[in-house]
Structure formats: C-alpha cells, structure tokens
Design a protein around this motif. Structure first.
Motif, PDB file in Angstrom:
ATOM      1  N   PHE A 161       5.385  12.615   4.435  1.00  0.00           N
ATOM      2  CA  PHE A 161       3.899  12.213   4.811  1.00  0.00           C
ATOM      3  C   PHE A 161       2.898  13.639   4.520  1.00  0.00           C
ATOM      4  N   LYS A 162       3.535  14.662   4.493  1.00  0.00           N
ATOM      5  CA  LYS A 162       2.593  15.904   4.295  1.00  0.00           C
ATOM      6  C   LYS A 162       2.142  16.015   2.856  1.00  0.00           C
ATOM      7  N   ALA A 163       3.136  15.362   1.926  1.00  0.00           N
ATOM      8  CA  ALA A 163       2.591  15.345   0.590  1.00  0.00           C
ATOM      9  C   ALA A 163       1.815  14.186   0.041  1.00  0.00           C
ATOM     10  N   ALA A 164       1.833  13.277   0.808  1.00  0.00           N
ATOM     11  CA  ALA A 164       1.169  11.853   0.770  1.00  0.00           C
ATOM     12  C   ALA A 164      -0.283  11.931   0.851  1.00  0.00           C
ATOM     13  N   ASP A 165      -0.773  10.936  -0.093  1.00  0.00           N
ATOM     14  CA  ASP A 165      -2.165  10.476  -0.089  1.00  0.00           C
ATOM     15  C   ASP A 165      -2.478   9.545   0.953  1.00  0.00           C
ATOM     16  N   TYR A 166      -1.546   8.444   1.228  1.00  0.00           N
ATOM     17  CA  TYR A 166      -1.677   7.297   2.219  1.00  0.00           C
ATOM     18  C   TYR A 166      -0.285   7.181   2.534  1.00  0.00           C
ATOM     19  N   GLY A 167      -0.139   6.817   3.927  1.00  0.00           N
ATOM     20  CA  GLY A 167       1.053   6.756   4.411  1.00  0.00           C
ATOM     21  C   GLY A 167       0.926   5.317   5.576  1.00  0.00           C
ATOM     22  N   SER A 216       0.648   7.800 -12.109  1.00  0.00           N
ATOM     23  CA  SER A 216      -0.330   7.629 -11.758  1.00  0.00           C
ATOM     24  C   SER A 216      -0.456   7.398 -10.239  1.00  0.00           C
ATOM     25  N   LEU A 217       0.757   6.480  -9.731  1.00  0.00           N
ATOM     26  CA  LEU A 217       1.171   6.209  -8.314  1.00  0.00           C
ATOM     27  C   LEU A 217       2.730   6.370  -7.991  1.00  0.00           C
ATOM     28  N   ILE A 230       3.485   3.236 -12.851  1.00  0.00           N
ATOM     29  CA  ILE A 230       3.692   3.586 -11.306  1.00  0.00           C
ATOM     30  C   ILE A 230       5.325   3.379 -11.144  1.00  0.00           C
ATOM     31  N   SER A 243       2.857  13.728  -9.512  1.00  0.00           N
ATOM     32  CA  SER A 243       2.190  12.267  -9.109  1.00  0.00           C
ATOM     33  C   SER A 243       0.680  12.276  -8.901  1.00  0.00           C
ATOM     34  N   LYS A 244       0.018  11.530  -9.436  1.00  0.00           N
ATOM     35  CA  LYS A 244      -1.656  11.483  -8.966  1.00  0.00           C
ATOM     36  C   LYS A 244      -1.892  10.930  -7.666  1.00  0.00           C
ATOM     37  N   TYR A 245      -1.145  10.023  -7.191  1.00  0.00           N
ATOM     38  CA  TYR A 245      -1.206   9.599  -6.193  1.00  0.00           C
ATOM     39  C   TYR A 245       0.164   9.294  -5.196  1.00  0.00           C
ATOM     40  N   ILE A 246       0.374   9.566  -3.998  1.00  0.00           N
ATOM     41  CA  ILE A 246       1.736   9.301  -3.477  1.00  0.00           C
ATOM     42  C   ILE A 246       1.443   8.311  -1.969  1.00  0.00           C
ATOM     43  N   VAL A 247       2.199   7.414  -1.964  1.00  0.00           N
ATOM     44  CA  VAL A 247       2.225   6.455  -0.708  1.00  0.00           C
ATOM     45  C   VAL A 247       3.500   6.534  -0.301  1.00  0.00           C
TER      46      VAL A 247
END
Lengths: 245, 315
Positions: B288-294, B253-254, B197, B273-277
């Motif tokens: 935000f366009k590349a993020a999973d959660y914003g 992973s994050l 992380i 990265s597996k997940y992006i916040v």
C-alpha cells in the motif's frame, strides 16, 4: 569438462539504495553483499553438472579485494578454485574483456553466469564474452544439460520458451529454475579456506561508457484508499484522474 | 548520419516496444532506418513510418523468423554499415539484450541499456538497481547503442510513409551454431513485458484454481497477467509470468496487484509502473505504501465487482 562461472558481488536484494559524495558513489554503509542471485543459479547448475560428469569449476570475479568473501562463499558452495581480476569493474565491456582474457588463456568448455547483475541490470556481459571469444552466447537460459559435446538448453522468451542446441564451448546467461540454490555446508566452508584463490592483474582495456552520477526516483505520494463497497469510484479515478483505462 | 533501429517482431508483428524505439530515434532527429528480420504480416512495415521511421530494411528470410542471437547480431552489424549508422536504438528485451551485447563488440560501440529518456549530447539516463535508482552515463565511443526501457518515450503515431527496401544479408553457418529446435508460446495473449496494463496475483489468491478471476479482469482491461515469485515457485503459474527483481520487470501504465503483500523484491520489478492499484485484505501490507490507489478488502469480493465495473465501462 572445465566450467567457468562468473559471479557478481552485489548488494543484497533488500538493500536500501543510497548514494554519497554528491551522488557519485554508491553508499555501501550497512549494506550486505552477496553473490548475484542469477549467478548463484549458474553456480548451482555448475555444481550439479560436475556431480554428473566430473570436471572442474573455476569461479571468477572482476573486482577489488572486498569481493574475496563472496568468492570464498562460491568456493564453499562447490567451486574448485577462484580467480579475482584485481580491478574495480568499469562498464560491461570492460568486465567482459577481462573475463574473455582469462577464458582465452584457460580454454574453458562452458562459461556460465547470471542473465544480469542485480545492480546495473545490463544483461550484456555474457553476449560480449561470447562475441569476444567467437562462440555462441545464449541468454536467459532456464534449463541446461550437457550430452557429450552437445548442450541442450531452454531459453525464456516473452510469453513462453524455446529449446536450443549448440556445441561446446559456449556462454550461457542463467536464471531460475536452472538449478536449486546451494547453501554452503560446514565442510564446504572449511575447505573453501584452503582452496586456491588466484589474483591476476587486469588487461589494458578501456571501457566504452562512464557513469557520471546517480539519482533516486521522486518519492511516492500518499495512497488513496477506496472503500470496497465503492469500486465504481476506483474505476472513475483510473479513468478520469490517472487516465489509464 | 542515420540512426538504425532494430524492430523486433513477435508472431510476425512488430512489437510495440520496437515502435517506441523508432519513435525515440525519430525524436533524436535525422534519418531513422529500421531493420526488420524475418517474415511479417501485411501492413506491419507501415507502422515503422507512422512511428517516425524514414526507411525500412527488410530481411524477408524465413531463416530469420526466430531470434537466433548470433545471426541477428551479424545482420544488424551489416545493416548498420549499409545504412551508414553510427547509432543503433532498440527496445530492451530478453532477445534485444542478448543481441545488442554481441553487436556492441562487433561495432566497437558503447552500449547503455534500460535507458529512460532522450540523450543529452553523449549522455543518457538509465534505470539501475531494478528501478530503485537512475545513473547518468556518458557514451565515450564514436558508435553507440541505446536500449530503451518500455514507456521511456511516447509512441509517435503521426509519422509519414517509410520507404521499404529488401535487404539480403550475408549469413554464414557460423551464425547458426546455436539451433532453435522448438518454441512454446502462449498464443493470443498480451505479452507481459509489452503490456500497457498488468494484472498480477499473489498467494492471497489461495491456489491456481482461482486464477480465472484474475484472467477475467485482465481480459476486460486488455491486460497481461503476472504473478509474484512464490506463485511461480509453487507452479501455480508459469515462470515467464513471474514479476519482480529476479523475474520480469514491467513498466506498464497501470499495474494491479491482487493478494500480493509487496516484498521489496516484487516492488523492484514494478516500481516504474505509472500507476499502481493494490487489492489486499491486510491493510498493513507494505504494498500500500507503493500504491496510488488501494482497496483493503478480500480479493474474492473486490475483483469480480471491479471486473463488472470495467465491463460496464467498456459497454
């Protein structure tokens, strides 16, 4: 001191990456080519060293005629002469072998290049050149000073840095903050037109790898927006949906 | 034929990315012989077996405690000969790259770096253009070196015991032409390229005095801290924390980006990265366009709340 700076000719860092011919060729349509950013640092440090101690800077690229504007830019920044090995780069070993052949003939004291190219990101050529020439290779180098025949360097390691010393000759793969990038001035641009740019034919070397084709990563899904007053929901999603915490 | 794995160490511990390299080699099949250079803490060598290794060659020599590039390449070439290995697997790292390049010439072995999947025959898939694309590469040489990217394969944890053999390589002064005179390392921190992380901060944090907030969140998550290029350029944070195209490339992973707008060069360093916040008060920030959660809000309001929620979860 005779310094060789090896430069790559790569798409600008903001380029959109796409492929053509059944994903076998890079799509250079509309792409601006630049000196590799790490190589730019190597060249800038070479110019500073020349200012301090004198000597010459030769800049080298393994590439076809399309790379000559990039070599001319390096001449405008402060290199004295340029060599282009007239062949499309195959793989890292092929490129390293071409550089080593030129270096053997010219006996450079210091060979600088970027820590890696920004297209293939291999980070291997400096080490291969060092091994082919039987001299030390250090990378990634973030500080480099020459005192007589001794070179003092700072190398970045994970979570920190280490200080090293070695005798010339050596090969260094450079990165920031080794020097401030140099922007060519008008005088440099004018003089670059008349500086020597020698074209040499490649040595007969086979690459050890062949790139068959390329792929783009799958498109990213839609972002899930979370209200600032509901951060618990973000934590829940990271735990239960993404399973990363 | 055996597969040789270079098991890199940091602070006398085997790096997690090297255990992933052992797992990768085990998944290729056959005997997996790991080489460990320098002294290590007790219990560390056992991790090789757990990750799928069958044998460990341990060169327990204090001269090899620090990563001397030339010496390491010589020792690995000798180890490959001793193990009868035609393939060497290692984790991509700043030391791994530098060593593998010299080893490749010594062995006459084709070398492919940034590999993201198991080989299919002589073909491997590698990441290029800083994660913006992949290349499928054929290794033409009889001997091969594969440097894998972090998170390329799952870490195997159910392997058996590996036999440990003392290994005394023949070292010469020529291997130590470059001398390490000192090292400065951030002690006790999660190494950025190794971290599962990563919490990164950008200019939106307004100044180095506000980094405590980032560190507190990273501590709660067991994460490493990173930063954007302007932040390291302004010397708010050290250069080895700069994440991006010309800095450290990470594939955790994050990845949590705080107050970073998402310049294309920064995205290039984190896009695997597996997940992006993304936490940014500008809802139009390109990240935000590349993020999973914003979360489109002020970091100074959101990050402490997030840290508290993570701490509550841990308790």
């Amino acid at each position: 001191m005779k310094i060789l700076v090896c430069i790559t000719h790569v798409p600008d860092t903001t380029s959109k990456i796409a492929f053509t011919d059944g994903n076998t060729k890079f799509d250079s349509n509309g792409v601006q080519y630049i000196i590799g950013p790490y190589d730019d640092y190597a060249l800038a440090r070479a110019v500073e060293l020349k200012e301090q101690t004198g000597g010459t800077i030769t800049v080298l690229n393994v590439g076809t005629v399309e790379t000559e504007p990039t070599l001319r830019k390096a001449l405008a920044i402060g290199a004295d002469d340029a060599i282009r090995v007239n062949v499309a780069p195959a793989d890292s070993f092929f490129v390293a072998a071409q550089i080593a052949e030129v270096a053997k003939a010219e006996s450079f004291d210091l060979i600088l290049m970027g820590r890696e190219s920004i297209d293939f990101n291999g980070g291997m050529v400096h080490g291969m050149v060092g091994e082919l020439l039987g001299i030390p290779s250090i990378s990634p180098v973030m500080k480099l000073d020459v005192e007589g025949s001794k070179v003092k360097m700072t190398r970045e390691i994970e979570g920190g840095k280490e200080l090293l010393e070695a005798e010339l000759p050596l090969v260094a793969g450079c990165q920031e903050p080794i020097a401030e990038w140099k922007i060519p001035n008008m005088r440099g641009i004018m003089s670059a037109r008349t500086k020597p740019l020698k074209v040499v034919e490649p040595s007969a070397v086979d690459g050890l790898t062949v790139t068959e084709n390329y792929e783009l990563p799958p498109a990213k899904g839609q972002v899930k927006m979370i209200d600032k007053d509901n951060i618990g929901e973000l934590v829940r999603l990271l735990k239960e949906e993404a399973k990363v915490i | 034929m055996a597969i040789l794995v270079f098991a890199e160490t940091a602070d006398k511990k085997i790096k997690k990315s090297s255990l992933e390299a052992v797992s990768y080699a085990a998944a290729m099949g056959g005997d997996v012989v790991a080489v460990v250079l320098g002294q290590v803490e007790g219990g560390e060598l056992e991790k090789i077996g757990t990750s799928g290794g069958t044998k460990v060659l341990h060169a327990d020599d204090a001269k090899l405690n620090e990563g001397v590039i030339q010496a390491y390449a010589s020792v690995l070439a000798e180890a490959a000969g001793k193990a009868g290995a035609d393939t060497v697997v290692l984790a991509k790292s700043s030391l791994g790259d530098a060593v593998a390049a010299r080893l490749s010439v010594k062995m006459g072995a084709g070398l492919v770096s940034n590999v993201v999947a198991l080989p299919q025959g002589n073909k491997v898939k590698r990441s290029i253009y800083t994660g913006k694309a992949f290349a499928n590469v054929e290794l033409k040489s009889g001997k091969k070196i594969i440097a894998i990217k972090k998170n390329a394969v799952p870490l195997k944890t159910d392997g058996g015991a590996a036999a440990v053999e003392k290994f005394t390589p023949s070292l010469s002064d020529a291997d130590f032409k470059a001398k390490i005179t000192s090292q400065e390392k951030a002690k006790g921190k999660v190494l950025l390229p190794e971290a599962d992380i990563v919490v990164s901060g950008g200019r939106g944090l307004k100044g180095p005095e506000n980094w405590g907030m980032v560190e507190e969140l990273a501590d709660a998550l067991g994460a490493a801290t990173g930063c954007s290029k302007p932040v390291s350029d302004m010397e708010w944070r050290p250069h080895h924390e700069h994440v991006g195209q010309t800095g450290v490339k990470v594939s955790p992973s994050l990845y949590i980006a705080i107050g970073i707008s998402g310049a294309i060069q920064h995205l290039a360093g984190v896009n695997s990265s597996k997940y992006i916040v993304v936490i940014n008060k500008d809802p139009e920030a390109p990240f935000f366009k590349a993020a999973d959660y914003g979360v489109a809000a002020d970091a100074f309001e959101v990050v402490p709340k997030l840290t508290e929620a993570i701490k509550a979860l841990n308790n």
